[in-house]
Design a protein around this motif. Sequence first.
Motif, mmCIF file in Angstrom:
data_model
loop_
_atom_site.group_PDB
_atom_site.id
_atom_site.type_symbol
_atom_site.label_atom_id
_atom_site.label_comp_id
_atom_site.label_asym_id
_atom_site.label_seq_id
_atom_site.Cartn_x
_atom_site.Cartn_y
_atom_site.Cartn_z
ATOM 1 N N LEU A 8 0.827 -1.213 0.000
ATOM 2 C CA LEU A 8 0.000 0.000 0.000
ATOM 3 C C LEU A 8 0.857 1.257 0.000
ATOM 4 O O LEU A 8 0.541 2.236 -0.683
ATOM 5 N N ASP A 9 1.946 1.232 0.743
ATOM 6 C CA ASP A 9 2.849 2.375 0.776
ATOM 7 C C ASP A 9 3.488 2.599 -0.591
ATOM 8 O O ASP A 9 3.573 3.727 -1.077
ATOM 9 N N ASP A 10 3.923 1.522 -1.242
ATOM 10 C CA ASP A 10 4.503 1.646 -2.582
ATOM 11 C C ASP A 10 3.478 2.165 -3.585
ATOM 12 O O ASP A 10 3.795 2.979 -4.451
ATOM 13 N N LEU A 11 2.238 1.698 -3.475
ATOM 14 C CA LEU A 11 1.182 2.172 -4.372
ATOM 15 C C LEU A 11 0.918 3.661 -4.150
ATOM 16 O O LEU A 11 0.750 4.415 -5.104
ATOM 17 N N SER A 12 0.927 4.093 -2.902
ATOM 18 C CA SER A 12 0.740 5.504 -2.587
ATOM 19 C C SER A 12 1.880 6.348 -3.167
ATOM 20 O O SER A 12 1.653 7.424 -3.727
ATOM 21 N N ILE A 13 3.105 5.847 -3.046
ATOM 22 C CA ILE A 13 4.262 6.551 -3.605
ATOM 23 C C ILE A 13 4.146 6.641 -5.121
ATOM 24 O O ILE A 13 4.345 7.701 -5.718
ATOM 25 N N SER A 63 14.274 4.467 -2.021
ATOM 26 C CA SER A 63 15.492 4.379 -1.212
ATOM 27 C C SER A 63 15.506 5.485 -0.160
ATOM 28 O O SER A 63 14.638 6.354 -0.142
ATOM 29 N N HIS A 64 16.521 5.447 0.686
ATOM 30 C CA HIS A 64 16.743 6.455 1.731
ATOM 31 C C HIS A 64 15.504 6.657 2.600
ATOM 32 O O HIS A 64 14.967 7.748 2.703
ATOM 33 N N GLN A 65 15.042 5.573 3.205
ATOM 34 C CA GLN A 65 13.887 5.584 4.095
ATOM 35 C C GLN A 65 12.658 6.207 3.436
ATOM 36 O O GLN A 65 11.966 7.030 4.013
ATOM 37 N N VAL A 93 12.832 8.454 -4.726
ATOM 38 C CA VAL A 93 12.218 7.421 -5.553
ATOM 39 C C VAL A 93 12.692 7.569 -6.990
ATOM 40 O O VAL A 93 12.971 8.670 -7.460
ATOM 41 N N SER A 94 12.814 6.437 -7.648
ATOM 42 C CA SER A 94 13.077 6.394 -9.080
ATOM 43 C C SER A 94 11.931 5.594 -9.689
ATOM 44 O O SER A 94 11.638 4.485 -9.235
ATOM 45 N N CYS A 95 11.291 6.161 -10.676
ATOM 46 C CA CYS A 95 10.074 5.554 -11.206
ATOM 47 C C CYS A 95 10.062 5.658 -12.726
ATOM 48 O O CYS A 95 10.585 6.620 -13.297
ATOM 49 N N SER A 96 9.492 4.676 -13.376
ATOM 50 C CA SER A 96 9.249 4.760 -14.819
ATOM 51 C C SER A 96 7.886 4.144 -15.096
ATOM 52 O O SER A 96 7.505 3.164 -14.457
ATOM 53 N N LEU A 140 11.675 9.108 -14.081
ATOM 54 C CA LEU A 140 11.816 10.254 -13.193
ATOM 55 C C LEU A 140 12.522 9.866 -11.909
ATOM 56 O O LEU A 140 12.530 8.704 -11.507
ATOM 57 N N LYS A 141 13.122 10.871 -11.297
ATOM 58 C CA LYS A 141 13.710 10.756 -9.968
ATOM 59 C C LYS A 141 13.120 11.890 -9.150
ATOM 60 O O LYS A 141 13.074 13.032 -9.606
ATOM 61 N N ALA A 142 12.657 11.560 -7.938
ATOM 62 C CA ALA A 142 11.992 12.556 -7.110
ATOM 63 C C ALA A 142 12.382 12.381 -5.643
ATOM 64 O O ALA A 142 12.826 11.304 -5.241
ATOM 65 N N VAL A 143 12.221 13.453 -4.885
ATOM 66 C CA VAL A 143 12.441 13.421 -3.439
ATOM 67 C C VAL A 143 11.166 13.887 -2.756
ATOM 68 O O VAL A 143 10.412 14.689 -3.303
ATOM 69 N N ARG A 144 10.963 13.392 -1.558
ATOM 70 C CA ARG A 144 9.743 13.680 -0.807
ATOM 71 C C ARG A 144 9.959 14.840 0.145
ATOM 72 O O ARG A 144 10.992 14.945 0.800
ATOM 73 N N ASN A 145 8.953 15.686 0.238
ATOM 74 C CA ASN A 145 8.940 16.770 1.214
ATOM 75 C C ASN A 145 8.087 16.336 2.391
ATOM 76 O O ASN A 145 7.133 15.585 2.241
ATOM 77 N N GLY A 146 8.409 16.818 3.571
ATOM 78 C CA GLY A 146 7.569 16.546 4.726
ATOM 79 C C GLY A 146 8.192 15.567 5.687
ATOM 80 O O GLY A 146 9.274 15.022 5.468
#
Length: 191
Positions: A51-56, A95-97, A101-104, A118-124
């Motif tokens: 579920l966490d991966d799907l949300s990401i 990665s990195h807790q 994320v790297s996604c295609s 894409l490569k993205a970083v999370r805020n928050g």
Amino acid sequence: MFARRLSSLFKGSSTSSSDKAVKVGTLGSFGRKAVSFVLITVTGGVALSALDDLSIYRGCSSKAMEKVMNSKAMIEAIGEPIEKGPWYNASLAVSHQRHSVSCSFPVIGPQGTGILHLKAVRNGEDSMFGFLQQRDWDILIMDALVHVPSNEGPQQTLRINVSNSVDPSPGTDDLPGTNDKPSVPREPEKS
């Protein structure tokens, strides 16, 4: 069976056979409960991770699709409307807790198809039930490999940088990464 009799012989206990049956029944019942608890816990952990991966994936891909919809080069290459392809063709590496994320995933338009990387970083901040809330992602790099069929010859494959969906300011067209134009792969030079 032989081991139980041998151990009871060494203990020298005078328990009856009915007491032994109650103890064995209790231990067997406890073992089944422990195994059931462990299996349910592991299954629940796997389900929460999925579920966490799907949300990401949903958060990153929706942010990426916003940028794709505003990209003139993508619209020119594969047409409009541009839709996200099936989720089962996507890939996700976290990665990195779960902060980067790297996604295609595939995208489909009326004139062609493509794959967004894409490569993205999370805020928050992290929270106990973070997978239940929408996360804000900053897309650092996003490229598209677009396949456009042509009537004259083989299909064209274009690489489009979609990271910068904002129009470049005047005089910055020559800087790398500031233009939103398709680039056709060059042929190797012959020497």
